[in-house]
Design a protein around this motif. Structure first.
Motif, mmCIF file in Angstrom:
data_model
loop_
_atom_site.group_PDB
_atom_site.id
_atom_site.type_symbol
_atom_site.label_atom_id
_atom_site.label_comp_id
_atom_site.label_asym_id
_atom_site.label_seq_id
_atom_site.Cartn_x
_atom_site.Cartn_y
_atom_site.Cartn_z
ATOM 1 N N ALA A 1 0.837 -1.194 0.000
ATOM 2 C CA ALA A 1 0.000 0.000 0.000
ATOM 3 C C ALA A 1 0.875 1.248 0.000
ATOM 4 O O ALA A 1 1.923 1.277 0.630
ATOM 5 N N ILE A 2 0.428 2.241 -0.753
ATOM 6 C CA ILE A 2 1.136 3.527 -0.812
ATOM 7 C C ILE A 2 0.105 4.597 -0.470
ATOM 8 O O ILE A 2 -1.072 4.470 -0.837
ATOM 9 N N TRP B 1 -7.988 11.599 1.392
ATOM 10 C CA TRP B 1 -6.842 10.754 1.749
ATOM 11 C C TRP B 1 -6.811 9.681 0.676
ATOM 12 O O TRP B 1 -7.820 9.058 0.389
ATOM 13 N N ILE B 2 -5.657 9.522 0.032
ATOM 14 C CA ILE B 2 -5.599 8.579 -1.078
ATOM 15 C C ILE B 2 -4.728 7.385 -0.702
ATOM 16 O O ILE B 2 -3.553 7.558 -0.342
ATOM 17 N N GLY B 3 -5.328 6.208 -0.782
ATOM 18 C CA GLY B 3 -4.561 4.985 -0.604
ATOM 19 C C GLY B 3 -4.402 4.313 -1.958
ATOM 20 O O GLY B 3 -5.337 4.313 -2.756
ATOM 21 N N VAL B 4 -3.223 3.790 -2.229
ATOM 22 C CA VAL B 4 -2.942 3.223 -3.545
ATOM 23 C C VAL B 4 -2.355 1.828 -3.366
ATOM 24 O O VAL B 4 -1.560 1.598 -2.440
ATOM 25 N N GLU C 1 8.282 2.043 -8.943
ATOM 26 C CA GLU C 1 7.750 2.610 -10.191
ATOM 27 C C GLU C 1 6.461 3.373 -9.915
ATOM 28 O O GLU C 1 6.266 4.492 -10.394
ATOM 29 N N ALA C 2 5.563 2.737 -9.166
ATOM 30 C CA ALA C 2 4.283 3.368 -8.876
ATOM 31 C C ALA C 2 4.498 4.718 -8.210
ATOM 32 O O ALA C 2 3.858 5.717 -8.566
ATOM 33 N N ILE C 3 5.439 4.756 -7.253
ATOM 34 C CA ILE C 3 5.694 6.015 -6.551
ATOM 35 C C ILE C 3 6.217 7.067 -7.526
ATOM 36 O O ILE C 3 5.775 8.227 -7.520
ATOM 37 N N ASP C 4 7.151 6.650 -8.418
ATOM 38 C CA ASP C 4 7.702 7.598 -9.393
ATOM 39 C C ASP C 4 6.611 8.140 -10.315
ATOM 40 O O ASP C 4 6.529 9.349 -10.557
ATOM 41 N N PRO D 1 10.693 21.456 -4.516
ATOM 42 C CA PRO D 1 10.387 20.120 -4.003
ATOM 43 C C PRO D 1 8.889 19.816 -4.079
ATOM 44 O O PRO D 1 8.086 20.722 -4.310
ATOM 45 N N ASN D 2 8.544 18.563 -3.880
ATOM 46 C CA ASN D 2 7.127 18.164 -3.904
ATOM 47 C C ASN D 2 6.324 18.962 -2.887
ATOM 48 O O ASN D 2 6.803 19.202 -1.769
ATOM 49 N N ASP D 3 5.098 19.334 -3.260
ATOM 50 C CA ASP D 3 4.232 19.965 -2.255
ATOM 51 C C ASP D 3 3.159 18.984 -1.797
ATOM 52 O O ASP D 3 2.027 19.334 -1.554
ATOM 53 N N PHE D 4 3.543 17.728 -1.751
ATOM 54 C CA PHE D 4 2.652 16.670 -1.263
ATOM 55 C C PHE D 4 3.562 15.551 -0.792
ATOM 56 O O PHE D 4 4.788 15.642 -0.937
ATOM 57 N N ALA D 5 2.978 14.542 -0.198
ATOM 58 C CA ALA D 5 3.811 13.455 0.323
ATOM 59 C C ALA D 5 3.283 12.114 -0.162
ATOM 60 O O ALA D 5 2.077 11.883 -0.168
ATOM 61 N N ILE D 6 4.206 11.267 -0.608
ATOM 62 C CA ILE D 6 3.859 9.893 -0.977
ATOM 63 C C ILE D 6 4.685 8.972 -0.092
ATOM 64 O O ILE D 6 5.904 9.123 -0.021
ATOM 65 N N PHE D 7 4.044 8.075 0.578
ATOM 66 C CA PHE D 7 4.790 7.233 1.513
ATOM 67 C C PHE D 7 4.139 5.868 1.638
ATOM 68 O O PHE D 7 2.994 5.674 1.237
ATOM 69 N N THR D 8 4.892 4.950 2.198
ATOM 70 C CA THR D 8 4.381 3.589 2.381
ATOM 71 C C THR D 8 4.158 3.337 3.865
ATOM 72 O O THR D 8 4.398 4.217 4.699
#
Lengths: 225, 414
Positions: free
Chosen positions: B63-64, B233-236, B246-249, B266-273
């Protein structure tokens, strides 16, 4: 020759004063002798006993014990010699109060690395030699003065030392018990042990073959019977 | 020192401790408390860890998550740039699903809190208090590994027609329908009527708090009832584990474009696992560990000084014994070891008592609370070694003093 001292001096410095406890003592002891060192208090007999017993080293002079020069040994070498060559018997018995008679007698064997089984056998044999086989598991406070001193003698014997060195061994005992203890020494002597008794009591000294009289840190006279 | 000598010395030390029972006990109290504290705390923290890790793992290992901020503990709150960030939208979620080939499922969700005292769910006379209420999409089931015990989950038709359907968490189902089959029943959620289409399986509780008190409704319906521009809130879910990066990129690239982030910013959002959640959790536990280490170090230090003090007294008291031992042939190192082993035996038994106490505290916690407090072998080994180490360290000075005693003076000592 078992013991030979040549011109032993022991000097203490107390503040500004220098005290000569021994002033050139030269004595010789043959193997198997039974002798007494006598003298009034302050004559230096305790100091001489400490030197002969390797508890201390002389300020000057030489001490040869069993062909080994003791003067100049370090603490650990002295400890080794004490363990191997000397069996001490003290006026105040100096047993470990919490340990049984058996364990007290075992102690010297512990410090020379004897195995547990041999140690037990050795200690039992030594206690039997002083007729205390039936008191082995008693602690010192459960024994009479004479019995305690016999435990101490067993402890002195257990390592088969060259010398048994007794410092006022009867000083804390009544007359009857004193005689009993002196009989034990007599027996040890007959078995071939070298026994040196340090005392200030003439009748105790009279039990021995030879008496060395000390006065003011020097040998005053020797009497051979 | 040979093993046999060590054994002799331990026997001696035991005798010495027995001779002064109360004194020995008081002496080792500090060490006891220090070790007990460490063992107990480690057990509790490890219990927390286990429970936390299970919870985080249940999110699904590939999950991301996407949100405006990276989760974490922050002392100063968000800075100005962060506060001004755009919200993530449902459209962002749709775009991710459409344009990121490595992505399997995307689940945007929003949660509602009914003012003033939480959401209500009611069926006839049955009520549940404060369930969580979330608007979700069909992909929610995939991303969060939701398993239904009965009924069905939402489908595209529910989304399209904004149906008033609801999926119940296990606790809610239990609370509203103790004797009935919930499927097809109409319940009141806050002010709306919803038809129950599914009931979820029970999830693992977190530290005794049930995680099953929730209601899910279609996100489209949610937006109709609760319009507003709060972010989603987005779960992927990535297609598989090896496609996570790859998905994160792909998502980063896409979101930067959609949000108009200049290439040098820099990113103005956060992607994390889920690792990010583990990290937060680790930050908390490492802080707990630090506090614990400080407290127990102080206890051990105080305990150690106590041991040193008692050992000095003991050396003094037993001067004559030392003299006797030296007269019959004990070398300096024999005496040194005797007293060192005595000090170590003393603190070591304090350590053992502490471990036993810590263990029983952990067992009591285990039996009386949902927390699975676990005492690990390494923590016991470390606790014991530390207590013995304290004895060694604080025993050196007294033992050296004993070893250096002059036999003649020691024999004369009254």
């Amino acid at each position: 020759m078992l013991i030979e001292t040549r011109d032993l001096w022991k000097t203490y410095v107390m503040g500004t004063e220098t005290v000569h406890a021994l002033r050139g003592v030269s004595i010789q002891v043959e193997r198997g002798e039974y002798l007494a060192i006598m003298g009034p208090s302050g004559s230096g007999k305790s100091t001489l006993m400490n030197l002969i017993g390797c508890l201390d080293t002389a300020s000057r002079g030489e001490y040869i014990l069993n062909d080994r020069a003791v003067s100049g040994m370090n603490d650990d070498e002295l400890a080794f010699v004490r363990n191997k060559e000397i069996g001490f018997v003290f006026q105040t018995f100096n047993l470990l109060p919490r340990a049984t008679a058996l364990h007290n007698v075992e102690l010297p064997l512990i410090y020379n690395g004897t195995g547990a089984k041999e140690r037990l056998e050795g200690a039992k044999a030594a206690l039997s030699a002083v007729d205390l086989a039936d008191r082995m598991n008693h602690k010192p406070n459960e024994l009479s003065g004479g019995q305690r001193q016999r435990v101490a003698i067993a402890r002195a014997l257990v390592n088969n030392p060259s010398i048994i060195l007794a410092d006022e061994p009867t000083g804390n005992l009544d007359t009857a018990t004193s005689e009993e203890i002196m009989d034990v020494f007599e027996k040890l002597h007959e078995r071939g042990n070298t026994v040196i008794v340090v005392t200030h009591e003439q009748d105790i000294a009279d039990c021995t073959q030879r008496i060395i009289y000390l006065r003011d840190g020097a040998v005053e006279k020797e009497v051979v019977k | 020192m040979k093993v046999r000598d060590l054994f002799e010395n331990i026997v001696l030390a035991w005798g010495a401790m027995k001779a002064n029972k109360l004194r020995s006990f008081l002496t080792i109290l500090g060490v006891f408390i220090g070790v007990a504290a460490v063992i107990g705390m480690v057990a509790i923290v490890q219990g927390l860890n286990k429970s936390m890790a299970e919870q985080i793992e249940s999110l699904g290992s590939n999950a991301i998550f996407v949100s405006r901020y990276k989760p974490g503990i922050s002392i100063n709150g968000h800075n100005e740039e962060e506060r001004n960030r755009k919200r993530l939208t449902v459209e962002d979620a749709i775009a991710i699903k459409e344009f990121c080939p490595s992505v399997e499922a995307v689940s945007p969700s929003k949660s509602w809190w009914q003012y003033p005292d939480g959401n209500h769910a009611k069926y006839r006379n049955y009520e549940v208090s404060r369930p969580e209420l979330s608007g979700v999409t069909p992909d929610y089931q995939i991303v969060y590994n939701l398993i239904l015990q009965q009924g069905r989950f939402f489908n595209e038709m529910d989304m399209f027609y904004r149906t008033y359907t609801v999926v119940l968490g296990a606790d809610v189902a239990e609370g509203l329908f103790p004797h009935e089959d919930p499927i097809g029943k109409i319940i009141m959620v806050n002010k709306g009527k919803f038809s129950v289409i599914g009931v979820a399986e029970e999830r693992k509780s977190l530290l005794g708090k049930s995680m099953d008190n929730y209601l899910l409704i279609p996100l489209s319906t949610y937006e109709k009832i609760y319009p507003g521009d709060e972010g989603v809130w987005i779960g992927v879910q990535a297609k598989n584990n090896s496609l996570m990066d790859e998905a994160i990129d792909e998502m980063t690239e896409l979101l930067r474009r959609r949000r108009g982030v200049p290439y040098d910013k820099p990113n103005d959002f956060a992607i994390f696992t889920q690792e990010a959640f583990m990290d937060i959790y680790r930050q908390i536990t490492s802080a707990i560990y630090l506090v614990m280490i400080v407290i127990s170090s102080i206890a051990l230090l105080v305990g150690g000084v106590g041991v040193m003090n008692i050992m000095l007294v003991s050396v003094k008291e037993r001067t004559r014994e030392i003299g006797i031992r030296k007269a019959i042939g004990a070398r300096r190192r024999d005496i040194l070891w005797q007293f060192l082993v005595e000090a170590m035996a003393m603190t070591g038994s304090g350590g053992l008592l502490g471990i036993a106490f810590g263990l029983s505290v952990a067992m009591i916690i285990n039996a009386t609370t949902p927390l699975a407090a676990t005492v690990s072998i390494p923590s016991m080994v470390i606790g014991f070694s530390f207590s013995v180490g304290v004895g060694l360290f604080f025993g050196i000075y007294p033992a050296t003093r004993a070893a250096k005693l002059d036999p003649i003076e020691a024999l004369r000592y009254e």
